[in-house]
Design a protein around this motif. Structure first.
Motif, mmCIF file in Angstrom:
data_model
loop_
_atom_site.group_PDB
_atom_site.id
_atom_site.type_symbol
_atom_site.label_atom_id
_atom_site.label_comp_id
_atom_site.label_asym_id
_atom_site.label_seq_id
_atom_site.Cartn_x
_atom_site.Cartn_y
_atom_site.Cartn_z
ATOM 1 N N ALA A 20 -11.056 7.352 -5.434
ATOM 2 C CA ALA A 20 -12.092 6.028 -5.483
ATOM 3 C C ALA A 20 -10.191 5.110 -6.865
ATOM 4 C CB ALA A 20 -13.055 5.314 -5.746
ATOM 5 N N ARG A 21 -10.622 5.964 -7.534
ATOM 6 C CA ARG A 21 -9.924 5.999 -8.461
ATOM 7 C C ARG A 21 -8.150 5.282 -8.207
ATOM 8 N NH1 ARG A 21 -8.290 2.792 -12.290
ATOM 9 N NH2 ARG A 21 -8.054 3.939 -14.408
ATOM 10 N N THR A 22 -6.795 6.013 -6.481
ATOM 11 C CA THR A 22 -6.036 5.696 -6.410
ATOM 12 C C THR A 22 -5.790 4.671 -5.505
ATOM 13 O OG1 THR A 22 -6.248 7.090 -4.183
ATOM 14 C CG2 THR A 22 -5.654 8.197 -6.249
ATOM 15 N N TRP A 23 -7.190 4.386 -5.792
ATOM 16 C CA TRP A 23 -7.171 2.503 -3.982
ATOM 17 C C TRP A 23 -6.127 1.689 -4.178
ATOM 18 C CZ3 TRP A 23 -13.116 3.603 -2.680
ATOM 19 C CH2 TRP A 23 -12.835 5.017 -1.644
ATOM 20 N N LYS A 24 -6.483 1.406 -5.915
ATOM 21 C CA LYS A 24 -5.965 0.260 -6.260
ATOM 22 C C LYS A 24 -4.470 0.099 -6.116
ATOM 23 C CE LYS A 24 -5.577 -3.132 -10.070
ATOM 24 N NZ LYS A 24 -3.924 -3.055 -10.670
ATOM 25 N N LEU A 25 -3.729 0.955 -6.427
ATOM 26 C CA LEU A 25 -2.397 1.491 -6.228
ATOM 27 C C LEU A 25 -2.030 1.831 -5.168
ATOM 28 C CD1 LEU A 25 0.343 1.821 -8.260
ATOM 29 C CD2 LEU A 25 0.203 3.346 -8.497
ATOM 30 N N ARG A 26 -2.527 2.468 -4.398
ATOM 31 C CA ARG A 26 -2.318 2.786 -3.154
ATOM 32 C C ARG A 26 -1.595 1.002 -2.179
ATOM 33 N NH1 ARG A 26 -6.538 6.953 -0.297
ATOM 34 N NH2 ARG A 26 -5.738 8.272 -1.745
ATOM 35 N N ALA B 40 -1.353 9.373 -12.282
ATOM 36 C CA ALA B 40 -0.517 9.305 -13.678
ATOM 37 C C ALA B 40 -1.055 7.850 -14.113
ATOM 38 C CB ALA B 40 0.769 8.904 -13.434
ATOM 39 N N TYR B 41 -1.395 8.247 -15.553
ATOM 40 C CA TYR B 41 -1.822 7.176 -15.940
ATOM 41 C C TYR B 41 -0.895 6.244 -17.334
ATOM 42 C CZ TYR B 41 -7.359 7.329 -14.888
ATOM 43 O OH TYR B 41 -7.591 7.780 -13.661
ATOM 44 N N ASP B 42 -0.301 5.653 -17.802
ATOM 45 C CA ASP B 42 0.126 4.881 -18.958
ATOM 46 C C ASP B 42 -0.806 3.483 -19.408
ATOM 47 O OD1 ASP B 42 1.815 3.375 -20.349
ATOM 48 O OD2 ASP B 42 3.211 3.081 -19.377
ATOM 49 N N GLY B 43 -1.407 4.469 -20.535
ATOM 50 C CA GLY B 43 -2.135 3.867 -20.577
ATOM 51 C C GLY B 43 -3.708 3.903 -20.265
ATOM 52 N N ASN B 44 -3.991 3.515 -19.776
ATOM 53 C CA ASN B 44 -5.446 2.781 -18.651
ATOM 54 C C ASN B 44 -5.461 2.518 -17.599
ATOM 55 O OD1 ASN B 44 -7.015 3.524 -20.850
ATOM 56 N ND2 ASN B 44 -7.830 1.599 -21.849
ATOM 57 N N GLU B 45 -4.472 1.969 -17.301
ATOM 58 C CA GLU B 45 -3.041 1.544 -16.274
ATOM 59 C C GLU B 45 -3.246 2.915 -15.515
ATOM 60 O OE1 GLU B 45 -0.319 -1.374 -14.480
ATOM 61 O OE2 GLU B 45 -0.677 -1.221 -16.714
ATOM 62 N N VAL B 46 -3.725 2.817 -13.611
ATOM 63 C CA VAL B 46 -2.881 3.973 -13.233
ATOM 64 C C VAL B 46 -1.830 3.395 -12.747
ATOM 65 C CG1 VAL B 46 -3.415 4.929 -10.789
ATOM 66 C CG2 VAL B 46 -5.202 4.754 -12.345
ATOM 67 N N VAL B 47 -0.371 4.313 -12.827
ATOM 68 C CA VAL B 47 1.045 3.843 -12.764
ATOM 69 C C VAL B 47 1.919 4.887 -11.315
ATOM 70 C CG1 VAL B 47 2.088 3.190 -14.663
ATOM 71 C CG2 VAL B 47 2.066 4.725 -13.952
ATOM 72 N N GLY B 48 0.809 5.476 -11.299
ATOM 73 C CA GLY B 48 1.056 6.623 -9.569
ATOM 74 C C GLY B 48 0.198 7.929 -9.727
ATOM 75 N N VAL B 49 0.734 7.487 -7.862
ATOM 76 C CA VAL B 49 -0.248 8.391 -7.479
ATOM 77 C C VAL B 49 0.138 9.615 -6.171
ATOM 78 C CG1 VAL B 49 -2.035 6.572 -7.763
ATOM 79 C CG2 VAL B 49 -1.002 6.684 -5.419
ATOM 80 N N LEU B 50 -1.343 10.808 -5.746
ATOM 81 C CA LEU B 50 -0.785 11.424 -4.833
ATOM 82 C C LEU B 50 -1.941 11.581 -4.294
ATOM 83 C CD1 LEU B 50 2.649 13.896 -4.807
ATOM 84 C CD2 LEU B 50 -0.131 14.798 -4.651
ATOM 85 N N PHE C 212 -0.209 8.917 0.622
ATOM 86 C CA PHE C 212 -0.644 8.294 -0.403
ATOM 87 C C PHE C 212 0.847 8.448 -1.848
ATOM 88 C CE2 PHE C 212 -3.470 6.764 2.535
ATOM 89 C CZ PHE C 212 -2.944 5.166 2.839
ATOM 90 N N PHE C 213 2.013 8.871 -1.706
ATOM 91 C CA PHE C 213 2.099 9.202 -3.388
ATOM 92 C C PHE C 213 3.629 7.991 -2.959
ATOM 93 C CE2 PHE C 213 6.659 12.128 -4.571
ATOM 94 C CZ PHE C 213 6.114 11.916 -6.073
ATOM 95 N N ALA C 214 2.895 8.075 -4.355
ATOM 96 C CA ALA C 214 2.893 5.788 -4.917
ATOM 97 C C ALA C 214 3.454 6.339 -6.497
ATOM 98 C CB ALA C 214 2.856 4.724 -4.154
ATOM 99 N N VAL C 215 4.361 5.534 -7.171
ATOM 100 C CA VAL C 215 4.845 5.380 -8.347
ATOM 101 C C VAL C 215 5.699 4.121 -8.491
ATOM 102 C CG1 VAL C 215 5.933 5.663 -10.421
ATOM 103 C CG2 VAL C 215 5.899 7.224 -8.921
ATOM 104 N N ALA C 216 3.913 3.361 -8.769
ATOM 105 C CA ALA C 216 3.918 1.684 -9.450
ATOM 106 C C ALA C 216 5.679 0.698 -9.747
ATOM 107 C CB ALA C 216 3.157 0.946 -10.507
ATOM 108 N N PRO C 217 6.316 -0.111 -9.060
ATOM 109 C CA PRO C 217 7.971 -0.290 -9.664
ATOM 110 C C PRO C 217 7.629 -0.246 -11.026
ATOM 111 C CG PRO C 217 7.230 -1.806 -7.410
ATOM 112 C CD PRO C 217 6.255 -1.121 -8.283
ATOM 113 N N PRO C 218 7.515 -1.144 -11.992
ATOM 114 C CA PRO C 218 7.947 -1.043 -13.138
ATOM 115 C C PRO C 218 7.413 0.115 -14.067
ATOM 116 C CG PRO C 218 6.257 -3.027 -13.091
ATOM 117 C CD PRO C 218 6.140 -1.543 -11.760
ATOM 118 N N ALA C 219 7.496 0.948 -13.313
ATOM 119 C CA ALA C 219 6.907 2.971 -13.971
ATOM 120 C C ALA C 219 8.148 3.855 -13.720
ATOM 121 C CB ALA C 219 5.826 3.122 -13.650
ATOM 122 N N ARG C 220 8.790 2.996 -12.668
ATOM 123 C CA ARG C 220 9.755 4.381 -11.694
ATOM 124 C C ARG C 220 10.906 4.538 -12.773
ATOM 125 N NH1 ARG C 220 9.579 1.103 -6.148
ATOM 126 N NH2 ARG C 220 7.373 1.658 -5.437
#
Length: 138
Positions: free
Chosen positions: A12-18, A44-54, A67-75
Motif C-alpha cells: 500500500a505504501r507504493t500505490w500513491k506514486l504508482r 525511496a523516501y525524500d523526507g517522508n515523501e515516497v519518490v521512488g518505488v519498485l 511498477f518501477f518508477a521515480v517521481a519526475p522531480p526526483a529523477r
C-alpha cells in the motif's frame, strides 16, 4: 551526501506514486497487482515523501519487477539505480536466479547499463532479463 533513503515497505505504501505515474486519471485499482500483498516492495523516501518505488513478484526462481518508477522531480539522482540495487540484493539473498522486467523500449539504455539483456519486443514494450548467477554488481 544523499538526501533520500530506501526501505522495504508494504504494498500500500507504493500505490500513491504508482497511480501518479502509471494511471494519473485512472482508478487506484488499476495499479494494484494480483499478489501485491505477497510481493516485495521497496520505496525511496525524500523526507517522508515516497519518490521512488519498485515491486517484485516471485515465481519459482525468478522475480519480476513491476511498477518501477521515480517521481519526475526526483529523477537523475540515482534513485532508480539504488532501488534496482536493493532489488538485486533481495533476490540474491532469497536464492533467486533471474530478475525480469518488461519496460518501454526507450528505457533500453538503463536496463542494459545495469546488466540486463534485451529480449523480445511486443509493440513499444521490450522484455529484459538478468541472470543473477554471474551478477557482478553485488
Amino acid at each position: 551526501m544523499t538526501e533520500w533513503y530506501i526501505e522495504q515497505v508494504f504494498a500500500a505504501r507504493t500505490w500513491k506514486l504508482r497511480k501518479e505515474i502509471f494511471s494519473p486519471e485512472g482508478k487506484l485499482g488499476e495499479v494494484m497487482l494480483d499478489g501485491d500483498f505477497e510481493g516485495t516492495h521497496f520505496a525511496a523516501y525524500d523526507g517522508n515523501e515516497v519518490v521512488g518505488v519498485l515491486s517484485l513478484i516471485c515465481s519459482a526462481d525468478s522475480y519480476t519487477i513491476h511498477f518501477f518508477a521515480v517521481a519526475p522531480p526526483a529523477r537523475l539522482r540515482g534513485i532508480g539505480t539504488a532501488l534496482l540495487y536493493y532489488a538485486r540484493l533481495f533476490v540474491r539473498t532469497f536464492k533467486g536466479r533471474y530478475l525480469l522486467v518488461e519496460a518501454p523500449h526507450e528505457q533500453q539504455h538503463f536496463w542494459e547499463k545495469n546488466g540486463f539483456v534485451a529480449g523480445t519486443q511486443n509493440g513499444a514494450v521490450r522484455s529484459y532479463s538478468l541472470s543473477l548467477a554471474n551478477d557482478l554488481m553485488l
